[in-house]
Motif scaffolding. Structure first.
Motif, mmCIF file in Angstrom:
data_model
loop_
_atom_site.group_PDB
_atom_site.id
_atom_site.type_symbol
_atom_site.label_atom_id
_atom_site.label_comp_id
_atom_site.label_asym_id
_atom_site.label_seq_id
_atom_site.Cartn_x
_atom_site.Cartn_y
_atom_site.Cartn_z
ATOM 1 N N ALA A 210 -30.351 101.988 82.032
ATOM 2 C CA ALA A 210 -30.999 101.520 81.004
ATOM 3 C C ALA A 210 -30.474 102.145 79.770
ATOM 4 C CB ALA A 210 -32.521 101.174 81.210
ATOM 5 N N GLN A 211 -30.588 103.279 79.401
ATOM 6 C CA GLN A 211 -29.787 103.979 78.437
ATOM 7 C C GLN A 211 -28.813 105.168 78.928
ATOM 8 O OE1 GLN A 211 -33.985 105.559 77.475
ATOM 9 N NE2 GLN A 211 -33.385 105.162 75.403
ATOM 10 N N ASP A 212 -27.613 104.865 78.286
ATOM 11 C CA ASP A 212 -26.394 105.288 79.104
ATOM 12 C C ASP A 212 -25.738 106.365 78.059
ATOM 13 O OD1 ASP A 212 -25.709 103.073 77.509
ATOM 14 O OD2 ASP A 212 -23.884 102.995 78.986
ATOM 15 N N THR A 213 -26.145 106.654 76.880
ATOM 16 C CA THR A 213 -25.374 107.288 75.703
ATOM 17 C C THR A 213 -25.580 108.801 76.216
ATOM 18 O OG1 THR A 213 -25.991 105.558 74.415
ATOM 19 C CG2 THR A 213 -24.805 107.523 73.337
ATOM 20 N N VAL A 214 -24.203 109.616 76.139
ATOM 21 C CA VAL A 214 -24.204 110.907 76.445
ATOM 22 C C VAL A 214 -23.343 111.411 75.262
ATOM 23 C CG1 VAL A 214 -24.916 110.866 78.674
ATOM 24 C CG2 VAL A 214 -22.488 110.967 77.919
ATOM 25 N N THR A 215 -23.302 112.984 75.086
ATOM 26 C CA THR A 215 -22.162 113.499 74.307
ATOM 27 C C THR A 215 -21.343 114.039 75.194
ATOM 28 O OG1 THR A 215 -23.695 113.740 72.584
ATOM 29 C CG2 THR A 215 -21.805 115.074 72.540
ATOM 30 N N ALA A 216 -20.054 113.964 75.286
ATOM 31 C CA ALA A 216 -19.004 114.263 76.282
ATOM 32 C C ALA A 216 -17.511 114.070 75.906
ATOM 33 C CB ALA A 216 -19.404 113.760 77.611
ATOM 34 N N ASP A 217 -16.604 114.680 76.392
ATOM 35 C CA ASP A 217 -15.378 114.358 76.156
ATOM 36 C C ASP A 217 -15.188 113.373 77.152
ATOM 37 O OD1 ASP A 217 -12.547 114.284 76.566
ATOM 38 O OD2 ASP A 217 -12.128 116.332 75.814
ATOM 39 N N PRO A 218 -14.604 112.145 76.929
ATOM 40 C CA PRO A 218 -14.480 111.174 77.771
ATOM 41 C C PRO A 218 -13.284 111.203 78.549
ATOM 42 C CG PRO A 218 -13.966 110.454 75.290
ATOM 43 C CD PRO A 218 -14.587 111.749 75.319
ATOM 44 N N GLY A 219 -12.197 111.764 78.209
ATOM 45 C CA GLY A 219 -11.042 112.107 78.916
ATOM 46 C C GLY A 219 -11.641 112.969 79.890
ATOM 47 N N ARG A 220 -12.122 114.078 79.684
ATOM 48 C CA ARG A 220 -12.720 115.023 80.707
ATOM 49 C C ARG A 220 -13.684 114.426 81.773
ATOM 50 N NH1 ARG A 220 -8.938 117.378 79.310
ATOM 51 N NH2 ARG A 220 -8.837 119.318 78.038
ATOM 52 N N MET A 221 -14.673 113.468 81.304
ATOM 53 C CA MET A 221 -15.725 112.695 82.200
ATOM 54 C C MET A 221 -14.703 111.869 83.046
ATOM 55 S SD MET A 221 -18.198 114.169 81.780
ATOM 56 C CE MET A 221 -18.974 113.271 83.042
ATOM 57 N N GLU A 222 -13.974 111.133 82.594
ATOM 58 C CA GLU A 222 -12.888 110.609 83.695
ATOM 59 C C GLU A 222 -12.133 111.343 84.711
ATOM 60 O OE1 GLU A 222 -9.931 108.395 81.246
ATOM 61 O OE2 GLU A 222 -11.480 107.070 80.320
ATOM 62 N N GLN A 223 -11.879 112.660 84.201
ATOM 63 C CA GLN A 223 -11.272 113.490 85.265
ATOM 64 C C GLN A 223 -12.159 113.841 86.188
ATOM 65 O OE1 GLN A 223 -9.922 117.023 83.326
ATOM 66 N NE2 GLN A 223 -9.088 117.848 85.290
ATOM 67 N N VAL A 224 -13.639 113.881 85.883
ATOM 68 C CA VAL A 224 -14.433 114.352 86.763
ATOM 69 C C VAL A 224 -14.716 113.125 87.813
ATOM 70 C CG1 VAL A 224 -16.992 114.693 87.131
ATOM 71 C CG2 VAL A 224 -15.852 115.965 85.368
ATOM 72 N N ILE A 225 -14.796 112.009 87.166
ATOM 73 C CA ILE A 225 -15.008 110.858 88.160
ATOM 74 C C ILE A 225 -13.756 110.760 89.102
ATOM 75 C CG2 ILE A 225 -15.454 108.280 88.260
ATOM 76 C CD1 ILE A 225 -16.863 108.710 85.560
ATOM 77 N N MET A 226 -12.762 110.972 88.557
ATOM 78 C CA MET A 226 -11.587 110.696 89.532
ATOM 79 C C MET A 226 -11.471 111.753 90.480
ATOM 80 S SD MET A 226 -8.495 109.533 86.987
ATOM 81 C CE MET A 226 -7.292 109.929 88.412
ATOM 82 N N ASN A 227 -11.787 113.136 90.144
ATOM 83 C CA ASN A 227 -11.826 114.000 91.158
ATOM 84 C C ASN A 227 -12.727 114.023 92.356
ATOM 85 O OD1 ASN A 227 -9.714 115.483 89.508
ATOM 86 N ND2 ASN A 227 -11.038 117.173 88.991
ATOM 87 N N LEU A 228 -13.917 113.390 91.969
ATOM 88 C CA LEU A 228 -14.885 113.016 92.817
ATOM 89 C C LEU A 228 -14.432 111.972 93.703
ATOM 90 C CD1 LEU A 228 -18.023 113.702 90.664
ATOM 91 C CD2 LEU A 228 -17.340 115.040 92.628
ATOM 92 N N VAL A 229 -13.907 110.861 93.077
ATOM 93 C CA VAL A 229 -13.633 109.570 93.846
ATOM 94 C C VAL A 229 -12.603 109.985 94.834
ATOM 95 C CG1 VAL A 229 -12.388 107.457 93.808
ATOM 96 C CG2 VAL A 229 -14.303 108.038 92.136
ATOM 97 N N VAL A 230 -11.379 110.712 94.488
ATOM 98 C CA VAL A 230 -10.431 111.315 95.374
ATOM 99 C C VAL A 230 -11.028 111.966 96.507
ATOM 100 C CG1 VAL A 230 -8.399 112.836 95.454
ATOM 101 C CG2 VAL A 230 -8.500 111.285 93.633
ATOM 102 N N ASN A 231 -11.752 112.710 96.312
ATOM 103 C CA ASN A 231 -12.719 113.480 97.196
ATOM 104 C C ASN A 231 -13.341 112.598 98.339
ATOM 105 O OD1 ASN A 231 -11.801 116.129 96.476
ATOM 106 N ND2 ASN A 231 -13.811 117.087 96.662
#
Length: 485
Positions: A210-231
């Motif tokens: 419902a509320q989805d705003t965070v402070t992060a590096d978007p490129g790094r967060m994409e890397q996190v999601i990709m690493n987890l998806v590959v696993n």
């Protein structure tokens, strides 16, 4: 418990405390204590008995009993139970903190190793990727040469990515944090992730926060999601279902106590669930260790989850893995919720379509090959570039130059005089010159030299020629960031 079998069955469950008679036929408190210790279970045992000899009480306490009392004196049983449960909780908390400390030490050790070579390695990669990019812009390049150059550049980029991974999980990689909408991030990645996982795995995305705003590096967060998806993909060799879902949760003080540095309060979650083979407890206990992998030789570096852990922790969040053999795995990321300050504003950072210029730039860089690359890139776009290999030479050039110096591009860490030291001296002669720092060193070194606090523009090596030209144009067009400020 009447016998060993019943006790073994009971110990398979979860208990806070055990109360036992000293002797129950051939099986009693001493035998129960021996079984508990053999299983390495932290389960306090209080002995309650009738009439008993002092030597038997001493035997029970020596064997590890938490306390002893007779049936005629059970008034203090409640107090004893509460005391032992508190003590057990403190022991478990200490073990958990020690494990977190050991994990941090492992990351620190590899991070120091990575940080030690990052500067030289990033300088080499800057030269390789930079000149590859420049050559690829040539129109009369033979196709075979173009293919070879593209392979060189891709290999250099993979080398840079590996360095970034090492630095990211050790929390030494500089991050460019801004306001990010995680729902949008998941939606934007969906098409790419479908290609990544293959056709035999069903991908379901549920951007339900419902509320989805965070402070992060978007490129790094994409890397996190990709690493987890590959696993997750690798855990489903015969196909399955992969679900990516966002949500919101309020973390309490207990969660915060278990994850040092994660504040209690509202958080946004990203859950990545698969229907794969799952993991046993032993495997789960090593998941975030650098170089730990369950994949075969040549199939994994063991840095994927360690990298994800480092990025999430550096973003002020937490990550957990929940898995059972045969039922799949869920990875859950927790990031602190922030008020939406319209991420779109930062997204619309003025992109300057024209990257050429005629301004005068002072370049201070001690690495000859990197210096030559930067000169080639900037002079090729029309800028006039003055070169200096050391701080003293840069200051002398400033004093001798009769015209205006519009921008100083300065390496942060150099022999004899640091970049910030050079800039202070330049400001005395050319106070209106803008400043762009560059460095192949890690975040730790950059912080040590006060670059983030100064608010000065910064470009991390390795960088592509276009990225350098874009950053130079951006700094020149910005009113702040002058040497005299």
């Amino acid at each position: 418990m009447a016998d060993q079998t019943q006790l073994d069955d009971a110990l398979a469950g979860s208990w806070d405390i055990a109360i036992s008679d000293f002797a129950l036929g051939d099986f009693g408190a001493l035998e129960a204590l021996r079984s508990i210790q053999e299983r390495a279970v932290d389960l306090p045992l209080i002995v309650v008995s009738g009439k008993i000899r002092d030597c038997d009480v001493l035997s029970a306490l020596k064997a590890g009993a938490a306390d002893h009392m007779t049936r005629k004196n059970l008034m203090r049983l409640n107090a004893a139970v509460e005391r032992e449960m508190r003590a057990a909780k403190m022991r478990r908390d200490r073990v958990r903190l020690e494990e977190q400390f050991r994990q941090a030490q492992k990351m620190e050790a590899v991070g120091r190793l990575a940080g030690g070579v990052a500067h030289d390695f990033n300088n080499l990669l800057t030269v390789i990727t930079g000149y590859s990019d420049l050559l690829l812009t040539s129109r009369d390049l033979k196709e075979a040469h173009r293919t070879a150059l593209e392979e060189i550049r891709r290999s250099a980029e993979r080398g840079g990515a590996l360095t970034h991974q090492l630095l990211a999980f050790s929390r030494r990689q500089p991050m460019v944090s801004r306001t990010v909408r995680l729902n949008d991030l998941v939606i934007q990645m969906e098409k790419m992730l479908r290609r990544l996982i293959g056709e035999d795995i069903e991908l379901v995305t549920i951007p339900a926060a419902a509320q989805d705003t965070v402070t992060a590096d978007p490129g790094r967060m994409e890397q996190v999601i990709m690493n987890l998806v590959v696993n997750a993909r690798d855990a489903m060799p015969n196909g399955g279902k992969l679900t990516i879902e966002t949500g919101t949760i309020h973390l309490n003080e207990n969660f915060s106590a278990k994850h040092i540095g994660v504040p209690a309060g509202p958080h946004v979650t990203i859950s990545i669930s698969d229907t794969g083979i799952g993991m046993d407890e032993e495997t789960q206990s090593h998941l975030f260790e650098p170089f730990f992998t369950t994949k075969g030789p040549g199939r994994g570096t063991g840095l994927g989850l360690a990298t994800a852990y480092g990025i999430v922790r550096q973003s002020g969040g937490a990550i957990g893995m929940f898995s059972e053999l045969g039922t799949g795995t869920t990875a859950r990321i927790y990031l602190p919720l922030v008020e939406d300050q319209t991420a779109a504003a930062s997204e619309r950072a003025q992109a300057h379509p024209e990257l050429d210029g005629v301004e005068t730039i002072l370049l201070v860089e001690d690495e000859a090959r990197v210096r030559k690359l930067i000169v080639d890139v900037l002079t090729g776009r029309g800028y006039r570039v003055m070169e200096a290999t050391r701080g003293e030479e840069a200051i002398r050039l400033c004093k001798q130059h009769r015209g205006k110096i519009d921008l100083a591009v300065v390496d942060v860490v150099m022999p004899e005089m640091s970049g910030p030291g050079v800039v202070k001296q330049i400001a005395l002669v050319c106070p209106d010159a803008r400043v762009l720092y560059i460095s192949g060193y890690t975040d730790e070194a950059i912080v040590h030299h006060g670059i983030p606090q100064s608010g000065a523009a910064f470009l991390q090596k390795p960088f592509m020629p276009n990225a350098l030209a874009r950053k130079v144009r951006e700094v020149l067009d910005t009113r702040s960031n002058s040497a005299g400020e």
